[in-house]
Scaffold this motif. Structure first.
Motif, PDB file in Angstrom:
ATOM      1  N   ASP A 230      44.212  36.777  53.184  1.00 37.41           N
ATOM      2  CA  ASP A 230      45.577  36.277  53.011  1.00 37.41           C
ATOM      3  C   ASP A 230      45.718  34.833  53.482  1.00 37.41           C
ATOM      4  N   ALA A 231      44.608  34.120  53.609  1.00 35.14           N
ATOM      5  CA  ALA A 231      44.656  32.726  54.051  1.00 35.14           C
ATOM      6  C   ALA A 231      45.537  31.895  53.124  1.00 35.14           C
ATOM      7  N   ASP A 232      46.326  31.017  53.699  1.00 31.06           N
ATOM      8  CA  ASP A 232      47.226  30.150  52.934  1.00 31.06           C
ATOM      9  C   ASP A 232      46.455  28.893  52.527  1.00 31.06           C
ATOM     10  N   GLU A 233      45.586  29.055  51.549  1.00 28.28           N
ATOM     11  CA  GLU A 233      44.723  27.958  51.124  1.00 28.28           C
ATOM     12  C   GLU A 233      44.312  28.173  49.676  1.00 28.28           C
ATOM     13  N   VAL A 234      43.993  27.057  49.031  1.00 28.37           N
ATOM     14  CA  VAL A 234      43.405  27.110  47.691  1.00 28.37           C
ATOM     15  C   VAL A 234      42.119  26.302  47.731  1.00 28.37           C
ATOM     16  N   THR A 235      41.018  27.011  47.800  1.00 26.04           N
ATOM     17  CA  THR A 235      39.698  26.389  47.783  1.00 26.04           C
ATOM     18  C   THR A 235      38.712  27.409  47.253  1.00 26.04           C
ATOM     19  N   TYR A 236      38.028  27.062  46.174  1.00 25.44           N
ATOM     20  CA  TYR A 236      37.130  28.039  45.574  1.00 25.44           C
ATOM     21  C   TYR A 236      36.030  27.364  44.769  1.00 25.44           C
ATOM     22  N   GLU A 237      34.987  28.137  44.535  1.00 20.90           N
ATOM     23  CA  GLU A 237      33.944  27.778  43.597  1.00 20.90           C
ATOM     24  C   GLU A 237      33.659  29.009  42.744  1.00 20.90           C
ATOM     25  N   THR A 238      32.999  28.808  41.615  1.00 24.51           N
ATOM     26  CA  THR A 238      32.784  29.911  40.691  1.00 24.51           C
ATOM     27  C   THR A 238      31.312  30.031  40.302  1.00 24.51           C
ATOM     28  N   THR A 239      30.956  31.220  39.867  1.00 24.81           N
ATOM     29  CA  THR A 239      29.640  31.474  39.282  1.00 24.81           C
ATOM     30  C   THR A 239      29.857  32.189  37.953  1.00 24.81           C
ATOM     31  N   GLU A 240      28.881  32.077  37.075  1.00 26.91           N
ATOM     32  CA  GLU A 240      29.003  32.687  35.762  1.00 26.91           C
ATOM     33  C   GLU A 240      28.314  34.053  35.740  1.00 26.91           C
ATOM     34  N   ARG A 241      28.405  34.706  34.611  1.00 28.69           N
ATOM     35  CA  ARG A 241      28.014  36.115  34.449  1.00 28.69           C
ATOM     36  C   ARG A 241      26.597  36.417  34.935  1.00 28.69           C
ATOM     37  N   HIS A 242      25.630  35.582  34.617  1.00 34.37           N
ATOM     38  CA  HIS A 242      24.237  35.893  34.925  1.00 34.37           C
ATOM     39  C   HIS A 242      23.710  35.081  36.113  1.00 34.37           C
ATOM     40  N   GLU A 243      24.610  34.532  36.904  1.00 32.70           N
ATOM     41  CA  GLU A 243      24.214  33.807  38.105  1.00 32.70           C
ATOM     42  C   GLU A 243      24.419  34.676  39.335  1.00 32.70           C
ATOM     43  N   PRO A 244      23.587  34.467  40.382  1.00 35.56           N
ATOM     44  CA  PRO A 244      23.829  35.196  41.629  1.00 35.56           C
ATOM     45  C   PRO A 244      25.197  34.833  42.205  1.00 35.56           C
ATOM     46  N   PHE A 245      25.883  35.822  42.739  1.00 33.25           N
ATOM     47  CA  PHE A 245      27.187  35.608  43.352  1.00 33.25           C
ATOM     48  C   PHE A 245      27.021  34.773  44.616  1.00 33.25           C
ATOM     49  N   LYS A 246      28.004  33.904  44.899  1.00 40.43           N
ATOM     50  CA  LYS A 246      27.991  33.085  46.109  1.00 40.43           C
ATOM     51  C   LYS A 246      29.095  33.542  47.059  1.00 40.43           C
ATOM     52  N   GLY A 247      28.864  33.301  48.345  1.00 35.18           N
ATOM     53  CA  GLY A 247      29.914  33.508  49.330  1.00 35.18           C
ATOM     54  C   GLY A 247      30.260  34.965  49.550  1.00 35.18           C
ATOM     55  N   THR A 248      31.165  35.198  50.495  1.00 35.99           N
ATOM     56  CA  THR A 248      31.559  36.560  50.857  1.00 35.99           C
ATOM     57  C   THR A 248      33.060  36.806  50.762  1.00 35.99           C
ATOM     58  N   GLU A 249      33.865  35.749  50.738  1.00 37.73           N
ATOM     59  CA  GLU A 249      35.315  35.948  50.770  1.00 37.73           C
ATOM     60  C   GLU A 249      36.033  34.892  49.955  1.00 37.73           C
ATOM     61  N   ILE A 250      37.321  35.156  49.698  1.00 38.57           N
ATOM     62  CA  ILE A 250      38.162  34.249  48.930  1.00 38.57           C
ATOM     63  C   ILE A 250      39.623  34.604  49.230  1.00 38.57           C
ATOM     64  N   SER A 251      40.476  33.604  49.305  1.00 39.09           N
ATOM     65  CA  SER A 251      41.892  33.904  49.521  1.00 39.09           C
ATOM     66  C   SER A 251      42.534  34.377  48.217  1.00 39.09           C
ATOM     67  N   ARG A 252      43.496  35.278  48.360  1.00 40.31           N
ATOM     68  CA  ARG A 252      44.241  35.732  47.189  1.00 40.31           C
ATOM     69  C   ARG A 252      44.943  34.561  46.507  1.00 40.31           C
ATOM     70  N   LYS A 253      45.392  33.608  47.303  1.00 41.22           N
ATOM     71  CA  LYS A 253      46.073  32.444  46.740  1.00 41.22           C
ATOM     72  C   LYS A 253      45.122  31.614  45.882  1.00 41.22           C
ATOM     73  N   SER A 254      43.852  31.549  46.270  1.00 37.10           N
ATOM     74  CA  SER A 254      42.863  30.815  45.476  1.00 37.10           C
ATOM     75  C   SER A 254      42.608  31.504  44.145  1.00 37.10           C
ATOM     76  N   VAL A 255      42.504  32.833  44.175  1.00 37.42           N
ATOM     77  CA  VAL A 255      42.320  33.569  42.919  1.00 37.42           C
ATOM     78  C   VAL A 255      43.521  33.331  42.010  1.00 37.42           C
ATOM     79  N   ALA A 256      44.713  33.358  42.585  1.00 38.70           N
ATOM     80  CA  ALA A 256      45.921  33.112  41.797  1.00 38.70           C
ATOM     81  C   ALA A 256      45.904  31.719  41.178  1.00 38.70           C
ATOM     82  N   ALA A 257      45.454  30.729  41.929  1.00 38.02           N
ATOM     83  CA  ALA A 257      45.396  29.364  41.400  1.00 38.02           C
ATOM     84  C   ALA A 257      44.457  29.288  40.204  1.00 38.02           C
ATOM     85  N   LEU A 258      43.319  29.988  40.264  1.00 38.37           N
ATOM     86  CA  LEU A 258      42.412  30.005  39.127  1.00 38.37           C
ATOM     87  C   LEU A 258      43.055  30.708  37.941  1.00 38.37           C
ATOM     88  N   VAL A 259      43.754  31.806  38.195  1.00 40.69           N
ATOM     89  CA  VAL A 259      44.443  32.504  37.105  1.00 40.69           C
ATOM     90  C   VAL A 259      45.439  31.583  36.424  1.00 40.69           C
TER      91      VAL A 259
END
Length: 211
Positions: free
Chosen positions: A152-181
């Protein structure tokens, strides 16, 4: 005027999306949810609400018809819900779908974190994998999202990976996912049939820091 339907509008990520799009003069939202009382804010002036279940074909058709983009962020029988959404969208002539799933559905999370993630949520992954497979085979113009563990962090900071790439990181804020949407929903061209992992940069580790 951009028309966006939000299915599961009372969800925590979805409510950030609603906040980000509220009162925009160039955007109209259709908020589709089971209980309007679960919204965390007043209904924006640029939104209409339809109370219903995704399996209610008539109400779902009302929600998605004429929409430029449909965003679905659901829980429960997500595979059956994906099938219902796809059928109604195709019948109604709606083309763009953003569908939120979860990390790990392709065993794409490497290392100790991947093993930990499978132990924690492995039993819940098959319906999300099936939902993603259905979306990819739908013939719609889609993006499948696979967020890391949510905060629930009040932040927008993210990076992305594509379908056949290894996943990065362990967490993400809901607000960041919303910003990408929101960024995807505002895309003027095709969504491009993408399958995207999303995480906060520099959050590698054996498990999320908050666990």
């Amino acid at each position: 005027m951009k028309k966006i339907a939000i299915l599961g509008a009372s969800g925590q990520i979805a409510q950030h999306v609603v906040d980000m799009l509220a009162e925009r003069g160039d955007t109209e939202m259709t908020l589709f949810l089971r209980d309007v009382r679960k919204l965390s804010r007043d209904i924006p002036d640029n939104a209409r609400v339809i109370e219903g279940d995704v399996h209610d074909t008539a109400k779902l058709r009302d929600a998605v018809s004429g929409q430029d983009v449909v965003y679905a962020n659901l829980a429960g029988d997500v595979d059956a819900q994906a099938a219902a959404i796809i059928t109604v969208m195709k019948d109604a002539g709606s083309r763009k779908l953003i569908f939120c799933t979860t990390l790990g559905i392709y065993d794409e999370v490497p290392g100790q974190f991947g093993s930990w993630n499978n132990r924690e949520i492995g039993e819940y992954l098959p319906p999300y994998r099936k939902a993603a497979d259905l979306v990819e085979a739908s013939g719609l113009d889609y993006v499948v999202l696979r967020p890391a563990w949510l905060t629930d962090a009040d932040e927008v900071t993210y990076e992305t990976t594509e379908r056949h790439e290894p996943f990065k990181g362990t967490e993400i804020s809901r607000k960041s996912v919303a910003a990408l949407v929101v960024n995807l929903a505002e895309t003027t061209g095709a969504l491009g049939n993408r399958n995207i992992g999303i995480n906060k940069p520099n959050t590698g580790g054996d498990k999320p820091a908050f666990m």
